[in-house]
Design a protein around this motif. Structure first.
Motif, mmCIF file in Angstrom:
data_model
loop_
_atom_site.group_PDB
_atom_site.id
_atom_site.type_symbol
_atom_site.label_atom_id
_atom_site.label_comp_id
_atom_site.label_asym_id
_atom_site.label_seq_id
_atom_site.Cartn_x
_atom_site.Cartn_y
_atom_site.Cartn_z
ATOM 1 N N SER A 267 58.436 15.852 19.970
ATOM 2 C CA SER A 267 58.860 16.014 18.578
ATOM 3 C C SER A 267 59.966 15.023 18.224
ATOM 4 N N ASP A 268 60.176 14.829 16.931
ATOM 5 C CA ASP A 268 61.202 13.891 16.464
ATOM 6 C C ASP A 268 62.596 14.248 16.952
ATOM 7 N N ASP A 269 62.882 15.548 17.104
ATOM 8 C CA ASP A 269 64.214 15.945 17.573
ATOM 9 C C ASP A 269 64.367 15.792 19.090
ATOM 10 N N TYR B 43 63.174 17.708 21.568
ATOM 11 C CA TYR B 43 63.288 18.929 22.364
ATOM 12 C C TYR B 43 61.959 19.648 22.599
#
Length: 110
Positions: free
Chosen positions: A44-46, A48
């Motif tokens: 994912s972009d974050d 995590y």
């Protein structure tokens, strides 16, 4: 003499039963993906959450799960997912404080 022999036999049987519990069947059946599966991995972009998407190109059902390496945290795994021949599904998991370091899959033939 008969009591001692029975006691030794019982101890041997209990010892073998304990050894069987130490090596779960799942450990024997897991394998990396082969030619019968096509898998892609994403984070994912974050940073995590990680996802593994697999397609079963075999002529029999399989199970797979995402195996996620988490930086400084404990590694984690997604849930086992059953895939029928020709189908595609995903398994995903989340890392804690340090984020995803890598993603792969474990596969089991059914």
């Amino acid at each position: 003499m008969g009591i001692r022999r029975r006691a030794l036999t019982l101890a041997a049987v209990l010892g073998l039963a304990t050894l069987a519990q130490l090596a779960p069947a799942e450990a024997v059946l897991k394998r990396p993906p082969g030619g019968g599966e096509s898998c892609t991995y994403s984070v994912s972009d974050d940073g995590y959450n990680a996802t593994a998407v697999c397609k079963n190109n075999n002529n029999h059902p399989i199970e797979f799960r995402a195996v996620i390496v988490c930086g400084w945290d404990w590694d984690t795994e997604g849930p086992w997912v059953t895939l029928q021949p020709g189908k595609r599904k995903s398994s995903s998991g989340r890392c804690g404080g340090s984020g995803v370091g890598g993603v792969s899959v474990d596969v089991r033939d059914l």
